[in-house]
Design an enzyme around this catalytic site. Structure first.
Site, PDB file in Angstrom:
ATOM      1  N   HIS A 153       0.861  -1.192   0.000  1.00 54.81           N
ATOM      2  CA  HIS A 153       0.000   0.000   0.000  1.00 54.81           C
ATOM      3  C   HIS A 153       0.893   1.237   0.000  1.00 54.81           C
ATOM      4  O   HIS A 153       1.820   1.331   0.810  1.00 54.81           O
ATOM      5  CB  HIS A 153      -0.882   0.025   1.241  1.00 54.81           C
ATOM      6  N   ASN A 180       0.536   4.471   0.922  1.00 53.04           N
ATOM      7  CA  ASN A 180       0.664   5.309   2.130  1.00 53.04           C
ATOM      8  C   ASN A 180       1.292   4.557   3.293  1.00 53.04           C
ATOM      9  O   ASN A 180       2.100   5.111   4.026  1.00 53.04           O
ATOM     10  CB  ASN A 180      -0.685   5.905   2.523  1.00 53.04           C
ATOM     11  N   HIS A 203      -1.484   8.917   5.814  1.00 53.36           N
ATOM     12  CA  HIS A 203      -2.411   9.571   4.881  1.00 53.36           C
ATOM     13  C   HIS A 203      -2.343  11.079   5.026  1.00 53.36           C
ATOM     14  O   HIS A 203      -2.353  11.806   4.044  1.00 53.36           O
ATOM     15  CB  HIS A 203      -3.845   9.104   5.150  1.00 53.36           C
ATOM     16  N   PRO A 263      -8.009   5.711  -4.333  1.00 52.18           N
ATOM     17  CA  PRO A 263      -8.192   7.065  -4.867  1.00 52.18           C
ATOM     18  C   PRO A 263      -8.910   7.922  -3.827  1.00 52.18           C
ATOM     19  O   PRO A 263      -9.878   7.467  -3.214  1.00 52.18           O
ATOM     20  CB  PRO A 263      -9.096   6.856  -6.092  1.00 52.18           C
ATOM     21  N   ASP A 271     -12.177   1.058  -0.771  1.00 53.35           N
ATOM     22  CA  ASP A 271     -12.202   0.919   0.691  1.00 53.35           C
ATOM     23  C   ASP A 271     -13.489   0.216   1.105  1.00 53.35           C
ATOM     24  O   ASP A 271     -14.564   0.508   0.582  1.00 53.35           O
ATOM     25  CB  ASP A 271     -12.117   2.301   1.347  1.00 53.35           C
ATOM     26  N   GLY A 292      -8.948  -1.993   3.462  1.00 49.44           N
ATOM     27  CA  GLY A 292      -9.528  -1.215   4.552  1.00 49.44           C
ATOM     28  C   GLY A 292      -9.749  -2.096   5.761  1.00 49.44           C
ATOM     29  O   GLY A 292      -9.467  -3.299   5.732  1.00 49.44           O
ATOM     30  N   GLU A 315      -9.044 -11.706   6.610  1.00 45.56           N
ATOM     31  CA  GLU A 315      -8.142 -11.144   7.631  1.00 45.56           C
ATOM     32  C   GLU A 315      -8.704 -11.394   9.026  1.00 45.56           C
ATOM     33  O   GLU A 315      -7.971 -11.532   9.994  1.00 45.56           O
ATOM     34  CB  GLU A 315      -7.969  -9.639   7.424  1.00 45.56           C
ATOM     35  N   ASP A 318       3.104  -5.479   2.624  1.00 40.29           N
ATOM     36  CA  ASP A 318       1.844  -4.833   3.021  1.00 40.29           C
ATOM     37  C   ASP A 318       2.062  -3.331   3.249  1.00 40.29           C
ATOM     38  O   ASP A 318       1.679  -2.533   2.402  1.00 40.29           O
ATOM     39  CB  ASP A 318       1.262  -5.493   4.279  1.00 40.29           C
TER      40      ASP A 318
HETATM   41 ZN   LIG Z   1      -2.889  -4.964   2.627  1.00 40.39          ZN
END
Ligand SMILES: [Zn+2]
Length: 336
Positions: free
Chosen positions: A16, A18, A64, A98, A133, A166, A194, A275
């Site tokens: 990811h 960020n 972020h 986005p 998300d 998310g 997860e 990740d």
């Molecule tokens: Zn991830």
């Protein structure tokens, strides 16, 4: 650092943007001192004990906050690419959601990330996955998907896939939305299982995504079920394994008890990823070192995991050939 893991040409498929920002980059983006202080404070807490998923999401928020302008997004993307390159990654799939900010529309955000990827002159192939998300609901989620499809049509060589990500404790998986993405030619990688959610995992597997992220709660030993595991074994969808992330977030109890053991034992498809290398203070080389240490794999096994990961990537077939050549050449040169 294990020299082999460091020097091995590596394939990163789950990073990811960020969450990958290093503290150096956050410092460079200097105008967010308060956030940086919070980042370091939280990072210190993270070193002492494992965090809950919710606490990790608080950390992502800090990263972020550091990328609220086009300039910051550009710098962030450029730095992350450079850091993966310096860690000897030869292929990188970045993913990002986005988003719009006061001085940047959602489209401008994506354009900026794409521009930084286009400007990359380093010897590393970089592709982009755009994320939906889990918190987004209709019609917002559909609008974001439409934008993703539009941007993919504009930059088909760079934007290759869609991701669902998310906080797994919130929101829903809308399979219709991802069917639409698939029909428009985007590849799918879904954060899957997860946390325990058998119904959702089943629905995701039935959609036949190209890859799944984490795949934690599928096997019955890891809060999944026999039925789910059998379904997974029929589908054989490559899993993106993120060791440090899972252990720090507490979705895996320890490295030794990580669910990837089932993949290794049963020779199932998986790839190793960071990740969020910034949030979890790791590198792709470190992840390979951890894998080797805890699962008793030899150098040749690690090389093979990367070589196989080329198949699971969303690169063009000519790019895959090039990546295979690099890996084979490296093997001839450095491995007995
Ligand atoms: Zn991830």
């Amino acid at each position: 650092m294990n020299e082999f893991c460091k020097n091995l040409p590596k394939i990163e498929l789950h990073a990811h943007l960020n969450g990958s920002l290093s503290s150096q980059t956050l410092k460079k983006l200097g105008c967010f001192d308060e956030s940086i202080e919070e980042y370091h404070r939280l990072n210190k807490v993270m070193e002492r004990s494992s965090r809950t998923l919710d606490e990790c999401f608080l950390l992502f928020k800090v990263a972020h906050n550091a990328t609220r302008t086009k300039e910051a997004v550009y710098t962030a993307t450029k730095d992350v690419i450079e850091e993966f390159f310096n860690d000897n990654a030869i292929y990188l799939e970045l993913r990002t959601t986005p988003r719009s900010e006061e001085c940047m529309t959602m489209e401008e955000y994506v354009e900026t990330v794409v521009k930084a990827i286009q400007d990359n002159k380093l010897n590393i192939i970089v592709k982009l996955l755009l994320s939906i998300d889990r918190r987004y609901q209709l019609p917002a989620s559909d609008n974001v998907m439409n934008l993703i499809i539009k941007m993919k049509n504009k930059y088909p060589d760079i934007i290759k896939g869609v991701d669902l990500s998310g906080n797994p404790n919130v929101g829903i998986f809308n399979s219709e939305l991802f069917k639409k993405a698939k029909e428009s030619g985007l590849s799918l990688s879904l954060h899957c299982g997860e946390v325990k959610n058998d119904k959702e995992v089943e629905e995701m597997l039935f959609l036949n995504p190209d890859r799944i992220g984490h795949a934690t709660c599928i096997h019955p030993k890891y809060e999944g079920s026999e039925e789910l595991w059998n379904l997974y074994c029929q589908k054989l969808i490559p899993a993106e394994c993120c060791l440090t992330s899972n252990v720090v977030c507490g979705t895996s109890k320890s490295y030794a008890n990580h669910h990837i053991l089932e993949w290794i034992k049963n020779d199932l498809p998986f790839t190793i990823s960071t990740d969020d290398k910034g949030v979890f203070n790791t590198t792709l080389s470190t992840e390979y070192e951890l894998l080797q240490r805890h699962f008793d794999l030899n150098d040749s096994d690690l090389w093979k995991i990367n070589y196989n990961s080329i198949d699971y990537s969303f690169a063009e077939s000519s790019e895959k050939d090039k990546l295979r050549d690099i890996m084979l050449e490296w093997k001839t040169k450095y491995m007995k």
